[in-house]
Write an enzyme that holds these catalytic residues in place. Structure first.
Site, PDB file in Angstrom:
ATOM      1  N   GLY A  74     -37.125  73.720  50.942  1.00 50.52           N
ATOM      2  CA  GLY A  74     -35.685  73.973  50.840  1.00 50.52           C
ATOM      3  C   GLY A  74     -35.030  73.508  52.116  1.00 50.52           C
ATOM      4  O   GLY A  74     -35.485  72.542  52.722  1.00 50.52           O
ATOM      5  N   CYS A  89     -31.730  69.848  54.452  1.00 58.11           N
ATOM      6  CA  CYS A  89     -31.913  68.384  54.389  1.00 58.11           C
ATOM      7  C   CYS A  89     -32.632  67.888  53.136  1.00 58.11           C
ATOM      8  O   CYS A  89     -32.098  67.055  52.413  1.00 58.11           O
ATOM      9  CB  CYS A  89     -32.681  67.895  55.610  1.00 58.11           C
ATOM     10  SG  CYS A  89     -31.778  68.175  57.120  1.00 58.11           S
ATOM     11  N   LYS A 145     -37.438  78.353  56.450  1.00 61.56           N
ATOM     12  CA  LYS A 145     -38.701  78.037  57.103  1.00 61.56           C
ATOM     13  C   LYS A 145     -39.032  79.179  58.049  1.00 61.56           C
ATOM     14  O   LYS A 145     -38.124  79.662  58.742  1.00 61.56           O
ATOM     15  CB  LYS A 145     -38.512  76.750  57.918  1.00 61.56           C
ATOM     16  CG  LYS A 145     -39.728  75.868  57.938  1.00 61.56           C
ATOM     17  CD  LYS A 145     -39.514  74.733  58.856  1.00 61.56           C
ATOM     18  CE  LYS A 145     -39.538  73.401  58.135  1.00 61.56           C
ATOM     19  NZ  LYS A 145     -39.326  72.285  59.039  1.00 61.56           N
TER      20      LYS A 145
END
Ligand SMILES: NC(=O)c1ccc[n+]([C@@H]2O[C@H](COP(=O)([O-])OP(=O)(O)OC[C@H]3O[C@@H](n4cnc5c(N)ncnc54)[C@H](O)[C@@H]3O)[C@@H](O)[C@H]2O)c1
Length: 438
Positions: free
Chosen positions: A265, A268, A324
């Site tokens: 995800g 970018c 992340k």
């Protein structure tokens, strides 16, 4: 060693000739008499670089001969390599007919033969084929137990047609799927002296490695060709693009992004894939691989939802929220999507993400969370224990040491591991642990 090789097609022929060239005593077996005769005349049944000279040489020296007689081949060898074809059925499934037939024939011959024979499958076959289909056939016809009365191993081959003789003597790797240590030792001895790393793994792992390799090779070629077509349509030199792409050994040609984990995800990857695919569509360039990357990603996220549903429990804990681990970026976070899907399905959710809590505390991302995700903001807690106490099922999407050290073993909530925890291998045998794709 005395080796019988069943199937004198590309794989069997090259394996037989090269093993004979290494000093082994080899008997090739094929149901096709033309191939048997050709080999006995010192001629190659396949067209391939260097194979003609090699076969002439090893047949002349007596190191290689061929027969149509399975019994003769089994009596004259202690190792049998199975290299018969495994083509596609019309529906795409794997045809195991030739494998089953040759296994029956070998089993029947083994019933007569004393001493331990090792049967090594080189043909490409799906995980489970050897242990669930072929070993029972061998045991039935040979009348013994695999791993005791005879050895069994899977030894996929990674040679490329065209350069297979060269590849045999300089393989990218040797993979030995061993039913037992003794079976693996026999296969390792066959290739003794060849370069390249040797991997000794369980039988189904060896079967699966071949598919991982070939699927990846196909994917790489498709990716390069689609990128080429898009670049060409956009007036960009695709080879220059890929030259630079390939020079990146940190993120591109590297182990990065190649281990099963959670969906991707962030701000970018999804955005850039969408705009690249859109540009291709506008230029009338069909890019089915690139077009389906986000679909694949959504399917992976959906697997996590299904794992929760399967537990039948309603109180869910989620560790990790940012896209992340180690960041507070929530934009297009797959964990946010997961939380929203579960909320939409009425699950009673508590969430902990230390980085998101901290950034909220500092005011950095507070506005984003409180205006864009108010429904999640109210479920966030700063306490790991609070989530654990609440949850009947816990999703782990972070490597935060505070979370990892608090995770229970065995008892407590069902743990759904989204990221392959550092101790995933040990936990796999614990009740209540579920890996997302491992
Ligand atoms: N061709 C490659 O480059 C390559 C590379 C890696 C793996 N593989 C895999 O290796 C296997 C063999 O591939 P191939 O290209 O050599 O196949 P192939 O079709 O060229 O040869 C198979 C041979 O097996 C023989 N055969 C069939 N039944 C037999 C039996 N009962 N006894 C003896 N011989 C029998 C056939 O007559 C044929 O000569 C397949 O599973 C394939 O997927 C192939």
């Amino acid at each position: 060693m005395r080796i019988s090789v069943f199937g004198l097609g590309y794989v069997g022929c090259v394996s037989a000739a090269c093993l004979a060239g290494m000093g082994h005593e080899v008997i090739g077996v094929d149901v096709n008499q033309v191939k048997v005769d050709l080999v006995n005349e010192g001629r190659a049944p396949v067209v391939e670089e260097r194979i003609g000279e090699l076969i002439a040489e090893v047949v002349a020296s007596g190191a290689l001969r061929a027969t149509g007689d399975v019994r003769e081949a089994i009596m004259g060898s202690e190792v049998s390599l199975i290299c018969v074809g495994t083509p596609s059925e019309p529906n795409g499934s794997l045809c195991t007919t030739y494998l089953e037939r040759v296994t029956e024939q070998i089993g029947t011959a083994l019933a007569e033969r004393g001493g331990r024979q090792t049967v090594v499958f080189r043909s490409t076959m799906l995980p489970g084929t050897c242990l669930k289909l072929l070993v029972p056939i061998l045991e039935k016809y040979a009348g013994g137990t695999a791993g005791v009365d005879f050895g069994v191993a899977v030894n996929p081959e990674f040679l490329r047609e065209g350069t297979s003789v060269r590849d045999f003597f300089d393989p990218p790797k040797t993979v030995i799927g061993e039913l037992d240590r003794a079976s693996g030792d026999v296969v390792a001895a066959l290739y003794d002296g060849l370069p390249g790393e040797v991997f000794r793994v369980p039988v189904p792992t060896a079967e699966a490695i071949k598919y991982a390799d070939n699927a990846f090779h196909g994917l790489k070629i498709g990716f390069a060709n689609e990128m080429g077509a898009v670049c060409q349509a956009l007036g960009v030199d695709s080879h220059q693009v890929m030259d630079v792409f390939l020079a990146d050994r940190k993120l591109n040609i590297s182990p990065a992004y190649l281990r099963p984990g959670f969906a991707f995800g962030g701000s970018c990857l999804p955005k850039d894939l969408r705009s690249l695919v859109h540009a291709a569509q506008r230029a009338d360039v069909s890019v089915p691989i690139l077009s389906n990357v986000l679909t694949s990603n959504s399917a992976h996220l959906q697997r996590a939802v299904e794992l929760v549903e399967r537990t039948g429990r309603r109180r869910v804990g989620l560790f990790g929220l940012s896209f992340k681990p180690g960041t507070d970026d929530l934009r297009e976070s797959p964990l946010v999507q997961l939380a929203e899907t579960l909320l939409g399905k009425g699950y009673d959710l508590r969430i902990h993400d230390a980085h998101v809590s901290l950034s909220r505390l500092l005011g950095a991302n507070r506005e984003y969370i409180e205006t864009r995700l108010p429904h999640l903001a109210q479920l966030l807690t700063e306490s790991v224990d609070e989530v654990l106490e609440h949850a009947e099922v816990c999703l782990i999407g972070t490597r935060d040491p505070a979370v990892l050290s608090a995770l229970p073993h065995g008892d407590g909530p069902v743990l759904i591991d989204l990221i392959h925890l550092p101790d995933a291998d040990a936990r796999r045998t614990e009740p209540g642990y579920v890996g997302l794709a491992w």
